[in-house]
Design an enzyme around this catalytic site. Sequence first.
Site, PDB file in Angstrom:
ATOM      1  N   LYS A  89       1.022  -1.571  -0.036  1.00  0.00           N
ATOM      2  CA  LYS A  89       0.011  -0.400  -0.074  1.00  0.00           C
ATOM      3  C   LYS A  89       0.551   0.845   0.416  1.00  0.00           C
ATOM      4  CE  LYS A  89      -4.884   0.957   1.061  1.00  0.00           C
ATOM      5  NZ  LYS A  89      -5.939   0.283   0.188  1.00  0.00           N
ATOM      6  N   GLY A 193     -24.599   3.478   4.148  1.00  0.00           N
ATOM      7  CA  GLY A 193     -23.681   4.115   2.654  1.00  0.00           C
ATOM      8  C   GLY A 193     -23.912   3.392   1.444  1.00  0.00           C
ATOM      9  N   GLY A 195     -23.593   4.566  -1.366  1.00  0.00           N
ATOM     10  CA  GLY A 195     -22.147   5.013  -2.928  1.00  0.00           C
ATOM     11  C   GLY A 195     -21.904   4.242  -3.739  1.00  0.00           C
TER      12      GLY A 195
HETATM   13  N1  LIG Z   1     -15.434   0.814  -4.430  1.00  0.00           N
HETATM   14  C1  LIG Z   1     -14.462  -0.270  -4.233  1.00  0.00           C
HETATM   15  O1  LIG Z   1     -14.246  -0.800  -5.200  1.00  0.00           O
HETATM   16  C2  LIG Z   1     -14.169  -0.955  -2.902  1.00  0.00           C
HETATM   17  C3  LIG Z   1     -13.718  -1.912  -3.056  1.00  0.00           C
HETATM   18  C4  LIG Z   1     -13.322  -2.213  -1.429  1.00  0.00           C
HETATM   19  C5  LIG Z   1     -13.729  -1.676  -0.357  1.00  0.00           C
HETATM   20  N2  LIG Z   1     -14.093  -0.795  -0.320  1.00  0.00           N
HETATM   21  C6  LIG Z   1     -15.073  -0.359   0.347  1.00  0.00           C
HETATM   22  O2  LIG Z   1     -16.465  -0.099   0.783  1.00  0.00           O
HETATM   23  C7  LIG Z   1     -17.244   1.894   1.047  1.00  0.00           C
HETATM   24  C8  LIG Z   1     -17.400   2.041   0.244  1.00  0.00           C
HETATM   25  O3  LIG Z   1     -16.933   2.815  -1.086  1.00  0.00           O
HETATM   26  P1  LIG Z   1     -17.762   3.388  -2.240  1.00  0.00           P
HETATM   27  O4  LIG Z   1     -16.371   3.127  -3.321  1.00  0.00           O
HETATM   28  O5  LIG Z   1     -19.344   3.453  -2.376  1.00  0.00           O
HETATM   29  O6  LIG Z   1     -17.623   4.858  -1.497  1.00  0.00           O
HETATM   30  P2  LIG Z   1     -18.398   6.164  -2.070  1.00  0.00           P
HETATM   31  O7  LIG Z   1     -17.975   7.076  -0.965  1.00  0.00           O
HETATM   32  O8  LIG Z   1     -18.760   6.341  -2.773  1.00  0.00           O
HETATM   33  O9  LIG Z   1     -19.783   5.736  -0.563  1.00  0.00           O
HETATM   34  C9  LIG Z   1     -20.255   5.783   0.430  1.00  0.00           C
HETATM   35  C10 LIG Z   1     -21.410   6.005   0.681  1.00  0.00           C
HETATM   36  O10 LIG Z   1     -21.106   6.589   2.403  1.00  0.00           O
HETATM   37  C11 LIG Z   1     -21.916   7.394   2.662  1.00  0.00           C
HETATM   38  N3  LIG Z   1     -21.627   7.657   4.806  1.00  0.00           N
HETATM   39  C12 LIG Z   1     -20.385   8.421   4.816  1.00  0.00           C
HETATM   40  N4  LIG Z   1     -20.519   8.109   6.252  1.00  0.00           N
HETATM   41  C13 LIG Z   1     -21.849   7.863   6.508  1.00  0.00           C
HETATM   42  C14 LIG Z   1     -22.855   7.442   7.913  1.00  0.00           C
HETATM   43  N5  LIG Z   1     -21.971   7.554   8.856  1.00  0.00           N
HETATM   44  N6  LIG Z   1     -23.788   7.164   7.539  1.00  0.00           N
HETATM   45  C15 LIG Z   1     -24.274   6.392   5.719  1.00  0.00           C
HETATM   46  N7  LIG Z   1     -23.819   6.640   5.194  1.00  0.00           N
HETATM   47  C16 LIG Z   1     -22.664   7.486   5.308  1.00  0.00           C
HETATM   48  C17 LIG Z   1     -21.711   8.769   1.959  1.00  0.00           C
HETATM   49  O11 LIG Z   1     -22.522   9.339   1.722  1.00  0.00           O
HETATM   50  C18 LIG Z   1     -21.789   7.737   0.557  1.00  0.00           C
HETATM   51  O12 LIG Z   1     -22.632   8.271  -0.566  1.00  0.00           O
HETATM   52  C19 LIG Z   1     -15.730   1.998   1.605  1.00  0.00           C
HETATM   53  O13 LIG Z   1     -14.936   1.989   2.712  1.00  0.00           O
HETATM   54  C20 LIG Z   1     -14.559   1.617   1.043  1.00  0.00           C
HETATM   55  O14 LIG Z   1     -13.590   2.111   1.141  1.00  0.00           O
HETATM   56  C21 LIG Z   1     -15.079   0.270  -1.590  1.00  0.00           C
END
Ligand SMILES: NC(=O)c1ccc[n+]([C@@H]2O[C@H](COP(=O)([O-])OP(=O)(O)OC[C@H]3O[C@@H](n4cnc5c(N)ncnc54)[C@H](O)[C@@H]3O)[C@@H](O)[C@H]2O)c1
Length: 374
Positions: A89, A193, A195
Amino acid sequence: MTDQSPLVFSRINGPDQQSGHEQVVFCQDRASGLRAIIAIHSTALGPALGGTRFYPYTSEHEALEDVLHLSAGMTYKNALAGLDHGGGKAVIIADPELHKSEVLLRAYGRFVASLHGRYITACDVGTYVEDMDVVARECPPGRNWVTGRSPAEGGAGDSSVLTSYGVFQGMRACAERLWGEPSLAGRRVGIAGVGKVGSKLTGLLLDDGADVVVTDVAEAAIEHVRRTHPQADVVDDVETLLTAGIDVYSPCALGGALTDDTTAALVSGNVRAVCGGANNQLEHPGVEKLLDDAGILYAPDYVVNSGGVIQVADELHGFSFERAKAKATKIYDTTRKIFALAHDEGVSPATAADRIAEHRIAEVSRLQSLYLGK
Ligand SMILES: NC(=O)c1ccc[n+]([C@@H]2O[C@H](COP(=O)([O-])OP(=O)(O)OC[C@H]3O[C@@H](n4cnc5c(N)ncnc54)[C@H](O)[C@@H]3O)[C@@H](O)[C@H]2O)c1
């Protein structure tokens, strides 16, 4: 690509007795203002693979702690995803809103290239596919030590497609363990969440016949779900979600979602399983045991959210969505295997997952020393 050699302070060469890392590189480029740390935890299974986090750490010490922790986590994640990659990382110590520039990303790219493929980088918090396109420009011709690039540059693009798909596979394994069928049909799933990952997971669950209830702090994310999946229920906050009669809780926002208090709320809400995409869900060591003692099935985060790293690893061989999806489908089998071992050995699924990862790494290392004299 320039031939200017970056300044590398390789403070640790060879295994570090304290943290077990193979190599940690402190990077500084005065011209661009770059300060970064690249941590290679293990190359036992192959070149270390893991993203670059661009974050305004308050000190180098804080950044170092984070990168050591995250890179070790990647060793376990990559091992359990069945990848021929070790764990690594990197962190760039700066505010991406204020300090991200082509010159800084290219300076960073020269540090990545200086490791000659021992470390392969990708996106993480604060870095995006377009950034990886810039970093990749510093790789020598014909060598690719940067993945998670944009489709226009031969990359696979948004990794949340296979991340959400992998979480869904992990949840199917939870359903099979709890109710005998690998389906969420008729179950109620609460997603915190929505997203990139959570919104796609909502679609997969609805297609499978589940009831879905979601929450998010961002109005735009909720609006998106209302538009794309009007069948999903929406509640105001996580506290309400946990008491909304859900069978499965799916944390898909930030880390640290599982605390002592959350566990108590899951128990009183009669929630049977936790399976979500967020990284580092356990707020502190011991929460996994609390969940286990309470009879709540926890699918380890780094196992079920490995679809994204499976996707970026595939990209290194010329991306095939079907091939990567087939690999991400195996998250179902891996999660089942973890639950079975946890049951047989009387440990939590988190401990069982660590044991399986460590076993694979030890086996490969043993064979390498046997046949290659390493
Ligand atoms: N995108 C990937 O491919 C991927 C891969 C492995 C792990 N992850 C993990 O998955 C998680 C989500 O990733 P993502 O890409 O969807 O991120 P993202 O930023 O698109 O979505 C995260 C969502 O969580 C919401 N959020 C933040 N705090 C919150 C709370 N207290 N209560 C409710 N909602 C809240 C945000 O408003 C956002 O809509 C992260 O922890 C990320 O590290 C993502």
